[in-house]
Structures are given as C-alpha cells and as structure tokens.
Design a protein around this motif. Sequence first.
Motif, PDB file in Angstrom:
ATOM      1  N   GLU A 164      -0.301 -11.114 -14.180  1.00  0.00           N
ATOM      2  CA  GLU A 164       1.167 -10.966 -13.913  1.00  0.00           C
ATOM      3  C   GLU A 164       1.366  -9.681 -14.604  1.00  0.00           C
ATOM      4  OE1 GLU A 164       2.363 -14.598 -16.678  1.00  0.00           O
ATOM      5  OE2 GLU A 164       1.682 -16.121 -15.560  1.00  0.00           O
ATOM      6  N   TRP A 165       2.642  -8.754 -14.734  1.00  0.00           N
ATOM      7  CA  TRP A 165       3.006  -7.249 -14.640  1.00  0.00           C
ATOM      8  C   TRP A 165       3.107  -7.857 -16.468  1.00  0.00           C
ATOM      9  CZ3 TRP A 165       2.130  -4.012 -11.675  1.00  0.00           C
ATOM     10  CH2 TRP A 165       2.339  -3.687 -10.348  1.00  0.00           C
ATOM     11  N   LYS A 166       2.315  -6.612 -16.845  1.00  0.00           N
ATOM     12  CA  LYS A 166       2.197  -7.009 -18.734  1.00  0.00           C
ATOM     13  C   LYS A 166       2.841  -5.733 -19.393  1.00  0.00           C
ATOM     14  CE  LYS A 166      -1.648  -9.500 -19.217  1.00  0.00           C
ATOM     15  NZ  LYS A 166      -1.609 -10.607 -19.762  1.00  0.00           N
ATOM     16  N   THR A 167       3.477  -4.703 -18.271  1.00  0.00           N
ATOM     17  CA  THR A 167       4.129  -4.019 -18.456  1.00  0.00           C
ATOM     18  C   THR A 167       5.172  -4.297 -18.716  1.00  0.00           C
ATOM     19  OG1 THR A 167       5.642  -4.017 -16.320  1.00  0.00           O
ATOM     20  CG2 THR A 167       4.194  -2.598 -16.294  1.00  0.00           C
ATOM     21  N   GLN A 168       5.787  -4.844 -19.780  1.00  0.00           N
ATOM     22  CA  GLN A 168       6.726  -5.877 -20.732  1.00  0.00           C
ATOM     23  C   GLN A 168       6.656  -5.529 -22.132  1.00  0.00           C
ATOM     24  OE1 GLN A 168      10.260  -8.938 -19.500  1.00  0.00           O
ATOM     25  NE2 GLN A 168       8.903  -8.420 -17.903  1.00  0.00           N
TER      26      GLN A 168
ATOM     27  N   ALA B 151       6.364   2.193 -20.016  1.00  0.00           N
ATOM     28  CA  ALA B 151       5.170   1.903 -19.139  1.00  0.00           C
ATOM     29  C   ALA B 151       5.650   1.974 -17.333  1.00  0.00           C
ATOM     30  CB  ALA B 151       4.311   0.412 -20.285  1.00  0.00           C
ATOM     31  N   ALA B 152       3.897   2.009 -16.976  1.00  0.00           N
ATOM     32  CA  ALA B 152       4.712   1.394 -15.899  1.00  0.00           C
ATOM     33  C   ALA B 152       2.591   1.076 -15.032  1.00  0.00           C
ATOM     34  CB  ALA B 152       4.861   2.380 -14.916  1.00  0.00           C
ATOM     35  N   ALA B 153       3.070   0.284 -13.929  1.00  0.00           N
ATOM     36  CA  ALA B 153       2.212  -0.408 -13.462  1.00  0.00           C
ATOM     37  C   ALA B 153       2.034  -0.307 -11.184  1.00  0.00           C
ATOM     38  CB  ALA B 153       1.465  -2.249 -13.744  1.00  0.00           C
TER      39      ALA B 153
END
Length: 215
Positions: free
Chosen positions: A107-111, A120-122
């Motif tokens: 799951e995206w961890k950017t938040q 942040a970005a991925a």
Amino acid sequence: MTTPGFPSHLLDGTGLPIWISELACFPDRGDCLHVVRGLAPAAALEILGAGSALVRPCELPRSKQGHNVSLPASSLSTESDHEGTLLAGCVGAWTFVYDDMGLANDEWKTQELSANERTAAAAEFSINAVARLSYAMDGQEIFESSRDNLVLETDLSSMPPELVAAFEYAGTFELDYLDPGEPEFTIFFRVLCALADLRCTLDDLRRIPLLIASY
C-alpha cells in the motif's frame, strides 16, 4: 531523447537513472523508490516497516553476488531469511529509500511519509511491468497515476508546481516501440530523481552515509 534534466551518462538504455539500474535486480526487476523531504533515513525506514534492530550502516559491494540479486542485497548475502532489502540515504533536504523488491509498498506509504507538513513521493515498477507514481503533501495524496493512465498534455495542469517541474526535467525517452513523446516505463523514476536532486551516479552515493535493512 528529450530528457532535459539528465545528461546521457546518467541514464541507461531504457531511460532509467543509472544508479538505480546498477542497484537493481535483473532480469526480473521489480522495485520501488521512495523520497521524502525533511525526514531522516532511519525514520523513513521505520515507516516503511524496518524495525530499528534491522537497520545498520552499509557500504555497498563493488559487484552483485549472483543471478537476479540486487547490489544492496549482495551486502547481506550471508543472510538467507530475508525477502527484500531497503537502502536509505540523504541528499540535501531529501531522504531516499530504494526497495529492491518493491515489497514494502503493498500500500502506498507516501501519506504517512509526508505527515507533519512534509512532501513525499514514490515510484514503483512491478515484476508485471506496471509503473506507478504517488505524490503526497502533509499527509494527503495529491497526485497518483500509472504509466498506462498518464496523459502528460492534460495531467500536468492538475499537479503542484514542484511536481510539474520534476516532470519537465524528466522529459520523455524515445524508444522504438513508443510514439514520440509517449511516456515510457522509467519516467516516474526520473521524476523522483529530478524532484529529490538524485541526478547522480552510484559512486556519488557511495560517498554519503547509507543505511540498509532487510525485511
């Protein structure tokens, strides 16, 4: 090749930043790059799931230790019980974390990485050749796209100025199977490298303190 922010020697033959190409597993590449401004590498690793007991300083080896093994994983070659490897460092105000298997990004961890007024970005490239990007500010995802859904002519107008500038620096990389100006599978990694000033070589990164963790 229309990649205004990247001299040709910083990219491989597919448009991937050369330092990532030299770290990655081949031929079965499936990895993720995280960048976050204003967060220390050890804290970023913890958010991505690496317990403090697993984090250690890292000096990258000069060569990979076997078929389809990343360079970071090669420094842990005596440890057979890990599935993936996280490599982290700090360049200026930005921390990067390279995940050689992309497994820490189910799951995206950017938040979470962008909480408390951070950015942040991925960028992810899966073993199924799915390329995705997520960009978040202050705990909220601002932009998300896959390569298949990216339409540069219209999507740029909905992005924050900093991300627009990163896309402009990243440009596009002309390949025989794509129409001119069509985004290729490596564009999101160039975007992150432009965003976080990671336009560099692997030797440049060897000169800074690095942390590594298995998972």
